[in-house]
Design a protein around this motif. Structure first.
Motif, PDB file in Angstrom:
ATOM      1  N   ASP A  27      68.391  75.778  20.452  1.00  0.00           N
ATOM      2  CA  ASP A  27      67.974  76.461  19.233  1.00  0.00           C
ATOM      3  C   ASP A  27      66.496  76.768  19.192  1.00  0.00           C
ATOM      4  OD1 ASP A  27      70.534  76.394  18.269  1.00  0.00           O
ATOM      5  OD2 ASP A  27      70.272  74.501  17.220  1.00  0.00           O
ATOM      6  N   ASN A  28      65.679  75.936  19.804  1.00  0.00           N
ATOM      7  CA  ASN A  28      64.237  76.064  19.681  1.00  0.00           C
ATOM      8  C   ASN A  28      63.603  75.685  21.000  1.00  0.00           C
ATOM      9  OD1 ASN A  28      61.424  75.184  19.064  1.00  0.00           O
ATOM     10  ND2 ASN A  28      62.019  75.736  16.977  1.00  0.00           N
ATOM     11  N   ILE A  29      62.604  76.452  21.435  1.00  0.00           N
ATOM     12  CA  ILE A  29      61.977  76.210  22.733  1.00  0.00           C
ATOM     13  C   ILE A  29      61.307  74.845  22.796  1.00  0.00           C
ATOM     14  CG2 ILE A  29      59.757  77.251  22.117  1.00  0.00           C
ATOM     15  CD1 ILE A  29      59.710  78.447  24.953  1.00  0.00           C
ATOM     16  N   ASN A  30      60.962  74.285  21.626  1.00  0.00           N
ATOM     17  CA  ASN A  30      60.285  72.991  21.607  1.00  0.00           C
ATOM     18  C   ASN A  30      61.229  71.812  21.775  1.00  0.00           C
ATOM     19  OD1 ASN A  30      57.657  74.057  21.138  1.00  0.00           O
ATOM     20  ND2 ASN A  30      58.150  74.321  18.973  1.00  0.00           N
ATOM     21  N   GLN A  31      62.507  72.003  21.558  1.00  0.00           N
ATOM     22  CA  GLN A  31      63.436  70.878  21.561  1.00  0.00           C
ATOM     23  C   GLN A  31      63.463  70.095  22.877  1.00  0.00           C
ATOM     24  OE1 GLN A  31      67.242  72.325  20.272  1.00  0.00           O
ATOM     25  NE2 GLN A  31      66.612  72.507  18.139  1.00  0.00           N
ATOM     26  N   PRO A  32      63.572  70.759  24.040  1.00  0.00           N
ATOM     27  CA  PRO A  32      63.592  69.976  25.285  1.00  0.00           C
ATOM     28  C   PRO A  32      62.311  69.180  25.503  1.00  0.00           C
ATOM     29  CG  PRO A  32      64.434  72.193  25.656  1.00  0.00           C
ATOM     30  CD  PRO A  32      63.845  72.198  24.289  1.00  0.00           C
ATOM     31  N   ALA A  33      61.162  69.767  25.151  1.00  0.00           N
ATOM     32  CA  ALA A  33      59.886  69.073  25.336  1.00  0.00           C
ATOM     33  C   ALA A  33      59.780  67.856  24.429  1.00  0.00           C
ATOM     34  CB  ALA A  33      58.726  70.030  25.076  1.00  0.00           C
ATOM     35  N   SER A 109      65.597  73.579  13.196  1.00  0.00           N
ATOM     36  CA  SER A 109      65.226  74.841  13.835  1.00  0.00           C
ATOM     37  C   SER A 109      65.874  76.046  13.189  1.00  0.00           C
ATOM     38  CB  SER A 109      65.624  74.793  15.318  1.00  0.00           C
ATOM     39  OG  SER A 109      67.014  74.529  15.439  1.00  0.00           O
ATOM     40  N   ASP A 110      66.705  75.842  12.169  1.00  0.00           N
ATOM     41  CA  ASP A 110      67.334  76.992  11.525  1.00  0.00           C
ATOM     42  C   ASP A 110      67.193  76.865  10.013  1.00  0.00           C
ATOM     43  OD1 ASP A 110      69.434  75.381  10.407  1.00  0.00           O
ATOM     44  OD2 ASP A 110      70.485  75.474  12.313  1.00  0.00           O
ATOM     45  N   THR A 111      67.635  77.866   9.313  1.00  0.00           N
ATOM     46  CA  THR A 111      67.498  77.903   7.857  1.00  0.00           C
ATOM     47  C   THR A 111      68.788  77.483   7.156  1.00  0.00           C
ATOM     48  OG1 THR A 111      68.118  80.240   7.829  1.00  0.00           O
ATOM     49  CG2 THR A 111      65.770  79.729   7.979  1.00  0.00           C
ATOM     50  N   GLN A 112      69.808  77.137   7.922  1.00  0.00           N
ATOM     51  CA  GLN A 112      71.094  76.784   7.322  1.00  0.00           C
ATOM     52  C   GLN A 112      71.182  75.311   6.948  1.00  0.00           C
ATOM     53  OE1 GLN A 112      73.208  79.329   6.675  1.00  0.00           O
ATOM     54  NE2 GLN A 112      71.551  80.579   7.528  1.00  0.00           N
ATOM     55  N   GLU A 113      70.208  74.525   7.421  1.00  0.00           N
ATOM     56  CA  GLU A 113      70.175  73.095   7.146  1.00  0.00           C
ATOM     57  C   GLU A 113      71.483  72.408   7.539  1.00  0.00           C
ATOM     58  OE1 GLU A 113      68.889  72.537   3.078  1.00  0.00           O
ATOM     59  OE2 GLU A 113      66.808  72.803   3.676  1.00  0.00           O
ATOM     60  N   THR A 114      71.981  72.755   8.704  1.00  0.00           N
ATOM     61  CA  THR A 114      73.224  72.153   9.179  1.00  0.00           C
ATOM     62  C   THR A 114      73.064  70.656   9.431  1.00  0.00           C
ATOM     63  OG1 THR A 114      72.649  72.758  11.453  1.00  0.00           O
ATOM     64  CG2 THR A 114      74.034  74.294  10.210  1.00  0.00           C
ATOM     65  N   GLU A 115      71.801  70.207   9.630  1.00  0.00           N
ATOM     66  CA  GLU A 115      71.564  68.780   9.847  1.00  0.00           C
ATOM     67  C   GLU A 115      71.976  67.941   8.635  1.00  0.00           C
ATOM     68  OE1 GLU A 115      68.844  71.170  12.409  1.00  0.00           O
ATOM     69  OE2 GLU A 115      69.326  71.167  10.270  1.00  0.00           O
ATOM     70  N   TYR A 116      72.069  68.575   7.467  1.00  0.00           N
ATOM     71  CA  TYR A 116      72.400  67.860   6.234  1.00  0.00           C
ATOM     72  C   TYR A 116      73.855  68.077   5.808  1.00  0.00           C
ATOM     73  CZ  TYR A 116      67.308  67.545   5.793  1.00  0.00           C
ATOM     74  OH  TYR A 116      65.969  67.298   6.015  1.00  0.00           O
ATOM     75  N   SER A 117      74.641  68.709   6.650  1.00  0.00           N
ATOM     76  CA  SER A 117      75.991  69.085   6.241  1.00  0.00           C
ATOM     77  C   SER A 117      76.892  67.864   6.069  1.00  0.00           C
ATOM     78  CB  SER A 117      76.618  70.040   7.256  1.00  0.00           C
ATOM     79  OG  SER A 117      77.959  70.306   6.904  1.00  0.00           O
ATOM     80  N   ILE A 118      77.401  67.681   4.830  1.00  0.00           N
ATOM     81  CA  ILE A 118      78.346  66.597   4.559  1.00  0.00           C
ATOM     82  C   ILE A 118      79.781  67.123   4.496  1.00  0.00           C
ATOM     83  CG2 ILE A 118      76.633  65.184   3.351  1.00  0.00           C
ATOM     84  CD1 ILE A 118      77.879  66.193   0.716  1.00  0.00           C
ATOM     85  N   LYS A 119      79.990  68.313   5.024  1.00  0.00           N
ATOM     86  CA  LYS A 119      81.327  68.916   5.039  1.00  0.00           C
ATOM     87  C   LYS A 119      82.318  67.943   5.688  1.00  0.00           C
ATOM     88  CE  LYS A 119      83.710  72.966   6.995  1.00  0.00           C
ATOM     89  NZ  LYS A 119      84.336  72.367   8.180  1.00  0.00           N
TER      90      LYS A 119
END
Length: 235
Positions: A27-33, A109-119
């Motif tokens: 998702d983001n170029i910084n993630q692997p680093a 890294s996105d605007t959907q805030e999937t990290e907070y999804s309690i679905k």
């Protein structure tokens, strides 16, 4: 092994060899680093045992009502696997192949805030999966641009509770005997905010480049001391 939640019958099964994994880009170029930096300092400090596993954007599996679910946290720490590393080349199934992850991290890294999804319905959201299915003790959400960090810890209620940092704005992770916090600086041409580890005494766990710099400085000081004593150091 089978367990039950309000929503699912959970079984722990190995990913079939012919299972088609998503071929999503990072998702983001910084993630692997960011992930590599976390792992490197732990390795150099001897904090990763031979049968521990750190993963980066790597599938962690559970089977819910006979349907496979795979989530790939940006970084995870698994204290112990009970199979060879060759057995976990495509994915990792807790309980079947080793421990539940001790820590999972997501770098926003996105605007959907999937990290907070309690679905809770299939396929469940990341938060629900880590909290209710895997029951990961520590869930960390990091925003690299702003440097904001949120640490959630699984409590007796089996729900994540937001933790408060200490006076140094660091979070104590008892199972690791380490603090986690945010550090500003440069690594591999990236200037920005990084997640770093500190030991119980407040000492920063260094990266390899920092150890090399420390060694160069030590050698330069020694050479200067020798020259001051009239001895030309050997090159």
């Amino acid at each position: 092994m089978t367990t039950l939640t309000q929503y699912y019958q959970i079984t722990w099964e190995k990913l079939p060899d012919d299972y088609k994994l998503p071929d999503d880009p990072v998702d983001n170029i910084n993630q692997p680093a960011l992930a590599a930096a976390l792992t490197e300092s732990l390795q150099l400090a001897g904090k990763i045992s031979a049968n521990a596993l750190t993963t980066t954007n790597y599938g962690i599996c559970a089977t819910l009502n006979n349907k496979m679910v795979i989530k790939a946290p940006d970084w995870a720490f698994i204290p112990k696997i009970n199979v060879t590393r060759e057995k976990v080349t495509r994915s990792y199934t807790p309980q079947l192949e080793g421990d539940i992850p001790l820590i999972v991290m997501e770098f926003i890294s996105d605007t959907q805030e999937t990290e907070y999804s309690i679905k809770a319905t299939y396929p469940p959201g990341k938060w629900f999966f880590y909290e209710r299915i895997l029951k990961v003790p520590n869930y960390i959400i990091f925003e690299p641009d702003s440097g904001s960090i949120e640490m959630y810890r699984l409590q007796n209620t089996e729900q994540y509770i937001l933790q408060e940092p200490d006076e140094n704005q660091r979070y104590w992770i008892a199972e690791m005997n380490l603090y986690l916090g945010v550090w500003q600086g440069t690594r591999e041409n990236r200037i920005g905010k990084w997640l770093r580890w500190w030991d119980e005494q407040g000492n920063l766990l260094p990266w390899g480049s920092e150890l090399a710099q420390q060694e160069r400085q030590r050698a330069e000081r020694l050479a200067a001391q020798l020259r001051a004593a009239g001895i030309e150091p050997e090159v």
